[in-house]
Design a protein around this motif. Structure first.
Motif, PDB file in Angstrom:
ATOM      1  N   PRO A   1       0.828  -1.213   0.000  1.00  0.00           N
ATOM      2  CA  PRO A   1       0.000   0.000   0.000  1.00  0.00           C
ATOM      3  C   PRO A   1       0.864   1.266   0.000  1.00  0.00           C
ATOM      4  CG  PRO A   1      -0.679  -1.507   1.762  1.00  0.00           C
ATOM      5  CD  PRO A   1       0.589  -2.045   1.181  1.00  0.00           C
ATOM      6  N   LEU A   2       0.445   2.253  -0.752  1.00  0.00           N
ATOM      7  CA  LEU A   2       1.136   3.545  -0.789  1.00  0.00           C
ATOM      8  C   LEU A   2       0.406   4.509   0.131  1.00  0.00           C
ATOM      9  CD1 LEU A   2       1.721   3.790  -4.632  1.00  0.00           C
ATOM     10  CD2 LEU A   2       3.374   3.118  -2.884  1.00  0.00           C
ATOM     11  N   THR A   3       1.178   5.294   0.893  1.00  0.00           N
ATOM     12  CA  THR A   3       0.554   6.196   1.855  1.00  0.00           C
ATOM     13  C   THR A   3       0.827   7.675   1.577  1.00  0.00           C
ATOM     14  OG1 THR A   3       2.458   5.911   3.334  1.00  0.00           O
ATOM     15  CG2 THR A   3       0.555   4.477   3.703  1.00  0.00           C
ATOM     16  N   SER A   4       1.957   8.003   0.991  1.00  0.00           N
ATOM     17  CA  SER A   4       2.254   9.416   0.755  1.00  0.00           C
ATOM     18  C   SER A   4       1.687   9.881  -0.581  1.00  0.00           C
ATOM     19  CB  SER A   4       3.768   9.673   0.785  1.00  0.00           C
ATOM     20  OG  SER A   4       4.365   9.232  -0.407  1.00  0.00           O
ATOM     21  N   THR A   5       1.415  11.163  -0.664  1.00  0.00           N
ATOM     22  CA  THR A   5       0.866  11.747  -1.887  1.00  0.00           C
ATOM     23  C   THR A   5       1.824  11.571  -3.050  1.00  0.00           C
ATOM     24  OG1 THR A   5      -0.257  13.379  -0.521  1.00  0.00           O
ATOM     25  CG2 THR A   5      -0.104  13.860  -2.863  1.00  0.00           C
ATOM     26  N   LYS A   6       3.115  11.777  -2.801  1.00  0.00           N
ATOM     27  CA  LYS A   6       4.114  11.622  -3.863  1.00  0.00           C
ATOM     28  C   LYS A   6       4.147  10.189  -4.371  1.00  0.00           C
ATOM     29  CE  LYS A   6       8.999  12.131  -4.917  1.00  0.00           C
ATOM     30  NZ  LYS A   6      10.343  12.387  -4.412  1.00  0.00           N
ATOM     31  N   SER A   7       4.131   9.240  -3.470  1.00  0.00           N
ATOM     32  CA  SER A   7       4.155   7.834  -3.864  1.00  0.00           C
ATOM     33  C   SER A   7       2.912   7.461  -4.653  1.00  0.00           C
ATOM     34  CB  SER A   7       4.263   6.933  -2.633  1.00  0.00           C
ATOM     35  OG  SER A   7       5.497   7.117  -1.988  1.00  0.00           O
ATOM     36  N   MET A   8       1.769   7.967  -4.247  1.00  0.00           N
ATOM     37  CA  MET A   8       0.521   7.680  -4.961  1.00  0.00           C
ATOM     38  C   MET A   8       0.544   8.268  -6.366  1.00  0.00           C
ATOM     39  SD  MET A   8      -2.380   8.172  -2.094  1.00  0.00           S
ATOM     40  CE  MET A   8      -2.376   7.247  -0.593  1.00  0.00           C
ATOM     41  N   ALA A   9       1.205   9.401  -6.528  1.00  0.00           N
ATOM     42  CA  ALA A   9       1.293  10.028  -7.853  1.00  0.00           C
ATOM     43  C   ALA A   9       2.237   9.266  -8.778  1.00  0.00           C
ATOM     44  CB  ALA A   9       1.738  11.477  -7.716  1.00  0.00           C
ATOM     45  N   THR A  10       3.347   8.753  -8.236  1.00  0.00           N
ATOM     46  CA  THR A  10       4.331   8.074  -9.075  1.00  0.00           C
ATOM     47  C   THR A  10       4.063   6.577  -9.218  1.00  0.00           C
ATOM     48  OG1 THR A  10       5.846   7.628  -7.241  1.00  0.00           O
ATOM     49  CG2 THR A  10       6.144   9.702  -8.459  1.00  0.00           C
ATOM     50  N   GLY A  11       3.394   5.992  -8.241  1.00  0.00           N
ATOM     51  CA  GLY A  11       3.109   4.562  -8.292  1.00  0.00           C
ATOM     52  C   GLY A  11       4.159   3.701  -7.612  1.00  0.00           C
ATOM     53  N   TYR A  12       5.152   4.326  -6.988  1.00  0.00           N
ATOM     54  CA  TYR A  12       6.224   3.579  -6.324  1.00  0.00           C
ATOM     55  C   TYR A  12       6.473   4.150  -4.941  1.00  0.00           C
ATOM     56  CZ  TYR A  12       7.040   1.930 -11.021  1.00  0.00           C
ATOM     57  OH  TYR A  12       6.867   1.369 -12.257  1.00  0.00           O
ATOM     58  N   GLY A  13       6.642   3.252  -3.966  1.00  0.00           N
ATOM     59  CA  GLY A  13       6.991   3.676  -2.617  1.00  0.00           C
ATOM     60  C   GLY A  13       8.430   4.145  -2.573  1.00  0.00           C
ATOM     61  N   PRO A  14       8.847   4.767  -1.470  1.00  0.00           N
ATOM     62  CA  PRO A  14      10.203   5.325  -1.393  1.00  0.00           C
ATOM     63  C   PRO A  14      11.302   4.276  -1.527  1.00  0.00           C
ATOM     64  CG  PRO A  14       9.068   5.510   0.717  1.00  0.00           C
ATOM     65  CD  PRO A  14       8.068   5.030  -0.276  1.00  0.00           C
ATOM     66  N   THR A  15      11.115   3.095  -0.964  1.00  0.00           N
ATOM     67  CA  THR A  15      12.138   2.051  -1.056  1.00  0.00           C
ATOM     68  C   THR A  15      12.259   1.547  -2.488  1.00  0.00           C
ATOM     69  OG1 THR A  15      11.741   1.397   1.228  1.00  0.00           O
ATOM     70  CG2 THR A  15      12.868  -0.192  -0.180  1.00  0.00           C
ATOM     71  N   CYS A  16      11.143   1.270  -3.129  1.00  0.00           N
ATOM     72  CA  CYS A  16      11.175   0.793  -4.514  1.00  0.00           C
ATOM     73  C   CYS A  16      11.704   1.880  -5.447  1.00  0.00           C
ATOM     74  CB  CYS A  16       9.795   0.338  -4.962  1.00  0.00           C
ATOM     75  SG  CYS A  16       9.284  -1.212  -4.180  1.00  0.00           S
ATOM     76  N   ALA A  17      11.318   3.122  -5.212  1.00  0.00           N
ATOM     77  CA  ALA A  17      11.818   4.225  -6.040  1.00  0.00           C
ATOM     78  C   ALA A  17      13.334   4.333  -5.927  1.00  0.00           C
ATOM     79  CB  ALA A  17      11.151   5.533  -5.632  1.00  0.00           C
ATOM     80  N   ARG A  18      13.869   4.163  -4.709  1.00  0.00           N
ATOM     81  CA  ARG A  18      15.324   4.222  -4.509  1.00  0.00           C
ATOM     82  C   ARG A  18      16.008   3.050  -5.215  1.00  0.00           C
ATOM     83  NH1 ARG A  18      15.258   4.266   0.524  1.00  0.00           N
ATOM     84  NH2 ARG A  18      15.685   2.077   0.919  1.00  0.00           N
ATOM     85  N   LYS A  19      15.431   1.865  -5.125  1.00  0.00           N
ATOM     86  CA  LYS A  19      16.011   0.698  -5.794  1.00  0.00           C
ATOM     87  C   LYS A  19      16.024   0.899  -7.311  1.00  0.00           C
ATOM     88  CE  LYS A  19      14.938  -2.738  -2.288  1.00  0.00           C
ATOM     89  NZ  LYS A  19      14.184  -3.945  -1.965  1.00  0.00           N
ATOM     90  N   ILE A  20      14.966   1.490  -7.836  1.00  0.00           N
ATOM     91  CA  ILE A  20      14.897   1.736  -9.282  1.00  0.00           C
ATOM     92  C   ILE A  20      15.949   2.762  -9.684  1.00  0.00           C
ATOM     93  CG2 ILE A  20      13.453   2.710 -11.111  1.00  0.00           C
ATOM     94  CD1 ILE A  20      11.041   1.461  -9.530  1.00  0.00           C
ATOM     95  N   ARG A  21      16.069   3.847  -8.915  1.00  0.00           N
ATOM     96  CA  ARG A  21      17.076   4.883  -9.226  1.00  0.00           C
ATOM     97  C   ARG A  21      18.485   4.315  -9.193  1.00  0.00           C
ATOM     98  NH1 ARG A  21      13.920   8.048  -5.916  1.00  0.00           N
ATOM     99  NH2 ARG A  21      15.315   7.725  -4.162  1.00  0.00           N
ATOM    100  N   ASN A  22      18.740   3.397  -8.270  1.00  0.00           N
ATOM    101  CA  ASN A  22      20.090   2.850  -8.086  1.00  0.00           C
ATOM    102  C   ASN A  22      20.329   1.559  -8.852  1.00  0.00           C
ATOM    103  OD1 ASN A  22      20.643   4.959  -6.334  1.00  0.00           O
ATOM    104  ND2 ASN A  22      19.978   3.808  -4.544  1.00  0.00           N
ATOM    105  N   SER A  23      19.369   1.133  -9.669  1.00  0.00           N
ATOM    106  CA  SER A  23      19.521  -0.134 -10.380  1.00  0.00           C
ATOM    107  C   SER A  23      20.691  -0.063 -11.364  1.00  0.00           C
ATOM    108  CB  SER A  23      18.228  -0.505 -11.110  1.00  0.00           C
ATOM    109  OG  SER A  23      17.909   0.454 -12.080  1.00  0.00           O
ATOM    110  N   ALA A  24      21.392  -1.160 -11.450  1.00  0.00           N
ATOM    111  CA  ALA A  24      22.559  -1.247 -12.329  1.00  0.00           C
ATOM    112  C   ALA A  24      22.125  -1.713 -13.710  1.00  0.00           C
ATOM    113  CB  ALA A  24      23.586  -2.197 -11.740  1.00  0.00           C
ATOM    114  N   VAL A  25      22.030  -0.777 -14.644  1.00  0.00           N
ATOM    115  CA  VAL A  25      21.634  -1.074 -16.013  1.00  0.00           C
ATOM    116  C   VAL A  25      22.726  -0.551 -16.931  1.00  0.00           C
ATOM    117  CG1 VAL A  25      19.914  -0.606 -17.796  1.00  0.00           C
ATOM    118  CG2 VAL A  25      19.188  -0.927 -15.452  1.00  0.00           C
ATOM    119  N   ASP A  26      23.066  -1.322 -17.942  1.00  0.00           N
ATOM    120  CA  ASP A  26      24.073  -0.910 -18.913  1.00  0.00           C
ATOM    121  C   ASP A  26      23.497   0.221 -19.772  1.00  0.00           C
ATOM    122  OD1 ASP A  26      26.211  -0.696 -20.619  1.00  0.00           O
ATOM    123  OD2 ASP A  26      25.814  -2.573 -21.674  1.00  0.00           O
ATOM    124  N   LEU A  27      24.070   1.408 -19.642  1.00  0.00           N
ATOM    125  CA  LEU A  27      23.577   2.589 -20.350  1.00  0.00           C
ATOM    126  C   LEU A  27      24.403   2.937 -21.581  1.00  0.00           C
ATOM    127  CD1 LEU A  27      22.968   4.853 -17.212  1.00  0.00           C
ATOM    128  CD2 LEU A  27      21.323   3.384 -18.382  1.00  0.00           C
TER     129      LEU A  27
END
Length: 109
Positions: free
Chosen positions: A14-40
């Protein structure tokens, strides 16, 4: 039109913050996505920026395990996207698009 998500698109919690509800990702998942290791190396800087914006805006939604529904830059079209292909104009020409990069980032998180 703004979509407010109630569950995280990545972990389904479940998402509780307004920002998370707008983006669709909680803070932990958003951080994991930002820090994911992808070959760019195959992507240009503007594609990387666009892929991150797509994720932050909650404009990429998982349909199946590796297939996503993505919104075009101007918001008028929907594309089916996988890490290896997309049905946008660039993807249909065989080019790598930022939709594919966003899918890779989400799957790497």
């Amino acid at each position: 039109m703004t979509i407010n998500y109630t569950q995280c698109l990545r972990c389904d919690r479940p998402l509780t913050s307004t920002k998370s509800m707008a983006t669709g990702y909680g803070p932990t998942c958003a951080r994991k996505i930002r820090n994911s290791a992808v070959d760019l190396t195959d992507y240009q800087a503007h594609q990387v920026t666009s892929a991150r914006e797509l994720i932050e805006d909650g404009a990429i939604i998982p349909l199946r395990s590796t297939v996503f529904l993505t919104v075009s830059t101007d918001g008028t079209e929907l594309h089916r996207t996988a890490p290896t292909g997309c049905n946008c104009k660039a993807g249909l020409k065989g080019s790598r698009c930022y939709h594919q990069l966003a899918a890779r980032m989400l799957l790497a998180a």
